[in-house]
Motif scaffolding. Structure first.
Motif, PDB file in Angstrom:
ATOM      1  N   ALA A  26       0.836  -1.210   0.000  1.00 47.40           N
ATOM      2  CA  ALA A  26       0.000   0.000   0.000  1.00 47.40           C
ATOM      3  C   ALA A  26       0.866   1.253   0.000  1.00 47.40           C
ATOM      4  CB  ALA A  26      -0.926  -0.006   1.214  1.00 47.40           C
ATOM      5  N   GLN A  27       1.956   1.242   0.770  1.00 48.75           N
ATOM      6  CA  GLN A  27       2.846   2.394   0.809  1.00 48.75           C
ATOM      7  C   GLN A  27       3.540   2.593  -0.535  1.00 48.75           C
ATOM      8  OE1 GLN A  27       5.274   1.199   4.132  1.00 48.75           O
ATOM      9  NE2 GLN A  27       4.200   2.566   5.550  1.00 48.75           N
ATOM     10  N   ALA A  28       3.937   1.506  -1.173  1.00 52.49           N
ATOM     11  CA  ALA A  28       4.593   1.599  -2.480  1.00 52.49           C
ATOM     12  C   ALA A  28       3.638   2.205  -3.507  1.00 52.49           C
ATOM     13  CB  ALA A  28       5.076   0.229  -2.935  1.00 52.49           C
ATOM     14  N   ALA A  29       2.358   1.839  -3.440  1.00 52.10           N
ATOM     15  CA  ALA A  29       1.374   2.416  -4.359  1.00 52.10           C
ATOM     16  C   ALA A  29       1.223   3.921  -4.121  1.00 52.10           C
ATOM     17  CB  ALA A  29       0.027   1.706  -4.190  1.00 52.10           C
ATOM     18  N   LYS A  30       1.203   4.334  -2.853  1.00 53.28           N
ATOM     19  CA  LYS A  30       1.118   5.761  -2.532  1.00 53.28           C
ATOM     20  C   LYS A  30       2.377   6.498  -2.988  1.00 53.28           C
ATOM     21  CE  LYS A  30      -1.859   5.315   1.531  1.00 53.28           C
ATOM     22  NZ  LYS A  30      -1.914   5.442   2.998  1.00 53.28           N
ATOM     23  N   MET A  31       3.528   5.838  -2.872  1.00 51.79           N
ATOM     24  CA  MET A  31       4.776   6.461  -3.298  1.00 51.79           C
ATOM     25  C   MET A  31       4.802   6.650  -4.818  1.00 51.79           C
ATOM     26  SD  MET A  31       7.389   4.599  -0.644  1.00 51.79           S
ATOM     27  CE  MET A  31       8.877   5.520  -0.974  1.00 51.79           C
ATOM     28  N   VAL A  32       4.283   5.675  -5.549  1.00 53.80           N
ATOM     29  CA  VAL A  32       4.202   5.812  -7.003  1.00 53.80           C
ATOM     30  C   VAL A  32       3.240   6.951  -7.362  1.00 53.80           C
ATOM     31  CG1 VAL A  32       3.413   4.679  -9.124  1.00 53.80           C
ATOM     32  CG2 VAL A  32       4.875   3.449  -7.538  1.00 53.80           C
ATOM     33  N   ASP A  33       2.118   7.065  -6.646  1.00 56.68           N
ATOM     34  CA  ASP A  33       1.191   8.171  -6.889  1.00 56.68           C
ATOM     35  C   ASP A  33       1.851   9.515  -6.613  1.00 56.68           C
ATOM     36  OD1 ASP A  33      -0.812   6.426  -7.604  1.00 56.68           O
ATOM     37  OD2 ASP A  33      -1.809   6.459  -5.644  1.00 56.68           O
ATOM     38  N   THR A  34       2.623   9.602  -5.539  1.00 56.67           N
ATOM     39  CA  THR A  34       3.331  10.842  -5.204  1.00 56.67           C
ATOM     40  C   THR A  34       4.370  11.155  -6.268  1.00 56.67           C
ATOM     41  OG1 THR A  34       2.998  10.411  -2.855  1.00 56.67           O
ATOM     42  CG2 THR A  34       4.696  12.009  -3.424  1.00 56.67           C
ATOM     43  N   LEU A  35       5.080  10.149  -6.728  1.00 54.91           N
ATOM     44  CA  LEU A  35       6.057  10.332  -7.802  1.00 54.91           C
ATOM     45  C   LEU A  35       5.374  10.856  -9.060  1.00 54.91           C
ATOM     46  CD1 LEU A  35       9.026   9.890  -8.730  1.00 54.91           C
ATOM     47  CD2 LEU A  35       8.308   7.614  -9.473  1.00 54.91           C
ATOM     48  N   ARG A  36       4.207  10.304  -9.363  1.00 54.43           N
ATOM     49  CA  ARG A  36       3.456  10.724 -10.551  1.00 54.43           C
ATOM     50  C   ARG A  36       3.013  12.189 -10.427  1.00 54.43           C
ATOM     51  NH1 ARG A  36       0.191   6.616 -10.761  1.00 54.43           N
ATOM     52  NH2 ARG A  36       1.472   5.494 -12.241  1.00 54.43           N
ATOM     53  N   GLY A 134       7.245  17.267   6.379  1.00 52.54           N
ATOM     54  CA  GLY A 134       6.880  16.285   5.375  1.00 52.54           C
ATOM     55  C   GLY A 134       7.609  14.962   5.538  1.00 52.54           C
ATOM     56  N   TRP A 135       8.688  14.966   6.295  1.00 52.25           N
ATOM     57  CA  TRP A 135       9.449  13.739   6.527  1.00 52.25           C
ATOM     58  C   TRP A 135      10.156  13.829   7.862  1.00 52.25           C
ATOM     59  CZ3 TRP A 135      14.881  13.108   6.855  1.00 52.25           C
ATOM     60  CH2 TRP A 135      15.610  14.281   6.715  1.00 52.25           C
ATOM     61  N   LYS A 136      10.392  12.679   8.435  1.00 54.86           N
ATOM     62  CA  LYS A 136      11.141  12.609   9.687  1.00 54.86           C
ATOM     63  C   LYS A 136      11.751  11.218   9.793  1.00 54.86           C
ATOM     64  CE  LYS A 136      11.056  13.945  14.416  1.00 54.86           C
ATOM     65  NZ  LYS A 136      10.507  14.880  15.336  1.00 54.86           N
ATOM     66  N   LEU A 148      11.253   5.767   8.384  1.00 59.10           N
ATOM     67  CA  LEU A 148      11.131   7.100   7.806  1.00 59.10           C
ATOM     68  C   LEU A 148       9.655   7.428   7.699  1.00 59.10           C
ATOM     69  CD1 LEU A 148      12.612   9.493   6.365  1.00 59.10           C
ATOM     70  CD2 LEU A 148      12.226   8.253   4.240  1.00 59.10           C
ATOM     71  N   ARG A 149       9.245   8.517   8.360  1.00 53.58           N
ATOM     72  CA  ARG A 149       7.848   8.946   8.284  1.00 53.58           C
ATOM     73  C   ARG A 149       7.702   9.931   7.135  1.00 53.58           C
ATOM     74  NH1 ARG A 149       3.658   8.431  11.132  1.00 53.58           N
ATOM     75  NH2 ARG A 149       4.676   7.791  13.056  1.00 53.58           N
ATOM     76  N   LEU A 150       6.842   9.599   6.172  1.00 55.18           N
ATOM     77  CA  LEU A 150       6.560  10.467   5.038  1.00 55.18           C
ATOM     78  C   LEU A 150       5.094  10.880   5.089  1.00 55.18           C
ATOM     79  CD1 LEU A 150       8.390   8.456   2.232  1.00 55.18           C
ATOM     80  CD2 LEU A 150       9.179  10.535   3.352  1.00 55.18           C
ATOM     81  N   THR A 151       4.831  12.162   4.961  1.00 59.60           N
ATOM     82  CA  THR A 151       3.463  12.661   4.995  1.00 59.60           C
ATOM     83  C   THR A 151       2.655  12.045   3.859  1.00 59.60           C
ATOM     84  OG1 THR A 151       4.216  14.739   5.918  1.00 59.60           O
ATOM     85  CG2 THR A 151       2.037  14.752   4.905  1.00 59.60           C
ATOM     86  N   PRO A 168      20.021  15.243  10.425  1.00 56.44           N
ATOM     87  CA  PRO A 168      19.420  15.224   9.088  1.00 56.44           C
ATOM     88  C   PRO A 168      18.903  16.612   8.700  1.00 56.44           C
ATOM     89  CG  PRO A 168      18.124  13.910  10.647  1.00 56.44           C
ATOM     90  CD  PRO A 168      19.292  14.455  11.386  1.00 56.44           C
ATOM     91  N   LYS A 169      19.144  16.999   7.469  1.00 59.73           N
ATOM     92  CA  LYS A 169      18.725  18.310   6.969  1.00 59.73           C
ATOM     93  C   LYS A 169      17.693  18.170   5.847  1.00 59.73           C
ATOM     94  CE  LYS A 169      21.771  20.648   9.395  1.00 59.73           C
ATOM     95  NZ  LYS A 169      21.396  21.437  10.524  1.00 59.73           N
ATOM     96  N   THR A 170      18.081  17.490   4.761  1.00 64.66           N
ATOM     97  CA  THR A 170      17.202  17.337   3.607  1.00 64.66           C
ATOM     98  C   THR A 170      17.026  15.856   3.299  1.00 64.66           C
ATOM     99  OG1 THR A 170      19.022  17.404   2.025  1.00 64.66           O
ATOM    100  CG2 THR A 170      17.996  19.518   2.606  1.00 64.66           C
ATOM    101  N   CYS A 171      16.055  15.553   2.450  1.00 68.78           N
ATOM    102  CA  CYS A 171      15.793  14.163   2.083  1.00 68.78           C
ATOM    103  C   CYS A 171      15.338  14.108   0.623  1.00 68.78           C
ATOM    104  CB  CYS A 171      14.704  13.575   2.985  1.00 68.78           C
ATOM    105  SG  CYS A 171      14.295  11.860   2.623  1.00 68.78           S
ATOM    106  N   GLU A 172      15.908  13.191  -0.119  1.00 67.56           N
ATOM    107  CA  GLU A 172      15.487  12.905  -1.488  1.00 67.56           C
ATOM    108  C   GLU A 172      14.968  11.473  -1.518  1.00 67.56           C
ATOM    109  OE1 GLU A 172      15.660  14.558  -4.594  1.00 67.56           O
ATOM    110  OE2 GLU A 172      16.090  16.401  -3.484  1.00 67.56           O
TER     111      GLU A 172
END
Length: 184
Positions: A26-36, A134-136, A148-151, A168-172
């Motif tokens: 389910a998380q991978a599907a949300k990540m693909v949607d976010t990428l899109r 947005g991330w932590k 890793l918590r992603l909004t 930690p400062k930034t995240c890609e």
């Protein structure tokens, strides 16, 4: 060594640590949607810049597109569901592509290479500007493994280890060869 009221810390080094992410289905599907969504934003911003130049001979900059992003988020709920700072990072990525293009033009490169539209396969990922927005990251002892918590996505397991501990400062978030990575 103090210099004019400032102290120089020679031990401060910016490093990137890349962790492998293990999202659930389910998380991978949300990540693909976010990428899109980020890929469509990048392409829409590129189209806006191209059209403004073709029609009006006027350049559109990063600040203009950030102002337009507010209207876009109000009109389209799928863009409002994604972290606004990460969308600004995507717009900055396009701005840097144009800066490199104009640098190559001014240097007289034979083929300067105008920024291109990106398919989902060629769009590598998205980023976040600041830790906690947005991330932590919740790493284990010695910054080894953790979560890793992603909004909008949730708590994603990660594996990897930093050579040295740091803040930690930034995240890609990167998607390569069907696998997910976080570069912190």
């Amino acid at each position: 060594v103090p210099t004019r009221g400032y102290t120089l810390d020679m031990n401060v080094v910016n490093r990137k640590v890349t962790y492998r992410l293990y999202p659930s289905v389910a998380q991978a599907a949300k990540m693909v949607d976010t990428l899109r969504i980020h890929q469509r934003l990048y392409n829409a911003a590129l189209e806006q810049r191209n059209d403004a130049w073709k029609r009006l001979q006027k350049g559109v900059g990063f600040k203009d597109q950030c102002r337009d992003l507010t209207e876009l988020r109000a009109a389209f709920p799928e863009y409002a569901a994604v972290n606004a700072q990460s969308e600004q990072v995507t717009l900055k990525r396009l701005d840097l592509a144009f800066a490199a293009f104009f640098r190559r033009v001014s240097e007289g490169a034979e083929e300067p290479g105008h920024p291109r539209f990106k398919s989902l396969d060629r769009f590598s990922g998205w980023g976040y500007k600041t830790h906690g927005d947005g991330w932590k990251i919740q790493s284990g002892p010695g910054m080894k493994h953790g979560k890793l918590r992603l909004t909008g996505i949730g708590l994603v397991r990660l594996r990897g280890k930093a050579r040295t501990e740091g803040t930690p400062k930034t995240c890609e978030i990167l998607h390569k060869s069907g696998r997910w990575y976080a570069s912190v």
